[in-house]
Design an enzyme around this catalytic site. Sequence first.
Site, mmCIF file in Angstrom:
data_model
loop_
_atom_site.group_PDB
_atom_site.id
_atom_site.type_symbol
_atom_site.label_atom_id
_atom_site.label_comp_id
_atom_site.label_asym_id
_atom_site.label_seq_id
_atom_site.Cartn_x
_atom_site.Cartn_y
_atom_site.Cartn_z
ATOM 1 N N ILE A 1 -8.065 0.952 10.516
ATOM 2 C CA ILE A 1 -9.015 1.992 10.330
ATOM 3 C C ILE A 1 -10.267 1.283 9.624
ATOM 4 O O ILE A 1 -10.258 0.387 8.735
ATOM 5 C CB ILE A 1 -8.687 3.195 9.615
ATOM 6 C CG1 ILE A 1 -7.972 3.008 8.456
ATOM 7 C CG2 ILE A 1 -7.597 3.884 10.732
ATOM 8 C CD1 ILE A 1 -7.696 4.011 7.583
ATOM 9 N N PHE B 1 -5.500 5.922 -0.052
ATOM 10 C CA PHE B 1 -4.643 4.834 -0.208
ATOM 11 C C PHE B 1 -4.825 4.160 -1.510
ATOM 12 O O PHE B 1 -5.902 3.731 -1.983
ATOM 13 C CB PHE B 1 -5.238 3.805 1.062
ATOM 14 C CG PHE B 1 -4.555 4.401 2.396
ATOM 15 C CD1 PHE B 1 -3.455 3.986 2.640
ATOM 16 C CD2 PHE B 1 -5.633 4.911 3.005
ATOM 17 C CE1 PHE B 1 -3.132 4.283 4.230
ATOM 18 C CE2 PHE B 1 -5.114 5.205 4.463
ATOM 19 C CZ PHE B 1 -3.789 5.201 4.932
ATOM 20 N N PHE C 1 2.553 9.645 3.277
ATOM 21 C CA PHE C 1 3.014 9.366 4.649
ATOM 22 C C PHE C 1 3.213 8.160 5.311
ATOM 23 O O PHE C 1 3.692 7.884 6.263
ATOM 24 C CB PHE C 1 1.896 10.047 5.642
ATOM 25 C CG PHE C 1 0.499 9.531 5.338
ATOM 26 C CD1 PHE C 1 0.059 8.233 6.056
ATOM 27 C CD2 PHE C 1 -0.519 10.046 4.608
ATOM 28 C CE1 PHE C 1 -1.136 7.490 5.911
ATOM 29 C CE2 PHE C 1 -1.754 9.286 4.412
ATOM 30 C CZ PHE C 1 -2.031 8.089 5.054
ATOM 31 N N ASP C 2 2.981 7.139 4.445
ATOM 32 C CA ASP C 2 3.183 5.774 4.497
ATOM 33 C C ASP C 2 3.112 4.899 3.465
ATOM 34 O O ASP C 2 2.327 5.237 2.412
ATOM 35 C CB ASP C 2 2.419 5.169 5.876
ATOM 36 C CG ASP C 2 2.935 4.008 6.362
ATOM 37 O OD1 ASP C 2 3.962 3.700 5.982
ATOM 38 O OD2 ASP C 2 2.016 3.264 7.099
ATOM 39 N N TYR D 1 0.877 -1.020 0.025
ATOM 40 C CA TYR D 1 -0.014 0.066 0.071
ATOM 41 C C TYR D 1 0.904 1.230 0.070
ATOM 42 O O TYR D 1 2.038 1.252 0.354
ATOM 43 C CB TYR D 1 -0.980 -0.032 1.055
ATOM 44 C CG TYR D 1 -0.196 0.237 2.405
ATOM 45 C CD1 TYR D 1 -0.053 1.650 2.923
ATOM 46 C CD2 TYR D 1 0.423 -0.848 3.133
ATOM 47 C CE1 TYR D 1 0.769 1.755 4.451
ATOM 48 C CE2 TYR D 1 1.113 -0.689 4.359
ATOM 49 C CZ TYR D 1 1.255 0.301 4.924
ATOM 50 O OH TYR D 1 2.115 0.733 6.117
ATOM 51 N N TYR E 1 -8.837 8.498 10.714
ATOM 52 C CA TYR E 1 -8.487 8.833 12.158
ATOM 53 C C TYR E 1 -9.163 9.845 13.037
ATOM 54 O O TYR E 1 -8.600 10.467 14.001
ATOM 55 C CB TYR E 1 -6.991 9.365 12.031
ATOM 56 C CG TYR E 1 -5.929 7.917 11.710
ATOM 57 C CD1 TYR E 1 -5.729 6.883 12.598
ATOM 58 C CD2 TYR E 1 -5.823 7.742 10.337
ATOM 59 C CE1 TYR E 1 -4.706 5.939 12.100
ATOM 60 C CE2 TYR E 1 -4.861 6.559 9.832
ATOM 61 C CZ TYR E 1 -4.497 5.868 10.880
ATOM 62 O OH TYR E 1 -3.760 4.444 10.502
#
Length: 236
Positions: free
Chosen positions: A184, A227, A166-167, A156, A210
């Site tokens: 989530i 995502f 961010f990731d 991902y 979040y």
Amino acid sequence: MTKMSVLRLLATSVVAGVVLVSCGGTPEVKTLTSDEQRESYAMGVDMGGYLTDMPFKLDEAAFVQGLRDTLHASGVKLSADEVQQLVTSVRREISENRKNRAKEESMAQAAAGKEYLEKNGKKEGVTTTASGLQYEVLTMGDGAKPKASDMVTVHYEGMLTDGTVFDSSVERGEPASFPLNGVIRGWTEGLQLMPVGSKFRFTIPSELGYGDRGAGNVIPGGAVLVFDVELLGIGE
């Protein structure tokens, strides 16, 4: 080196710095060559970050005098009760200010996110579910679909709506495995729509992500998340 040694070094540096600045000089350490310098600098950065968040303009002379009086036991000009009361009051105000800023930032993120979701939902190929989750099929696989109780393995990449990553398991070069009911809500719902071998793009409202709290310093409160997820497998 003990904590007290570091604090004494920091206090000495601050005192010297204020004295030099008041005399027209600007002290600057260009390189950190010793452990004492590195520790002192780290303490300065840490304390400086806290002090810049003060709800009032810091009086440097009074601040340094308080350090000097305490470190040299030369007679603190306030009682212990007065110090405790004043420090508690300042900390409370700092906390309230931070909460108010976070709330304002979350509201701004939520407003921008709502607009982004409205526009994104009108794009060809984007489907919006009853919960508000939006998904787009990038590649459709032909494997089984996971259940919420399953373990899944995925690659991902997570982004904010401005494209900031961010990731990313892709960047790390290692897939991620986790129980689908332990992430989530947007992921729990979205991955159950994916056959193994598929790659979907999820646009996740903050309430399925979040929420107003965000996540650390990376994901702001109220943020919509994007995502790209590839489902590699189901099970251990």
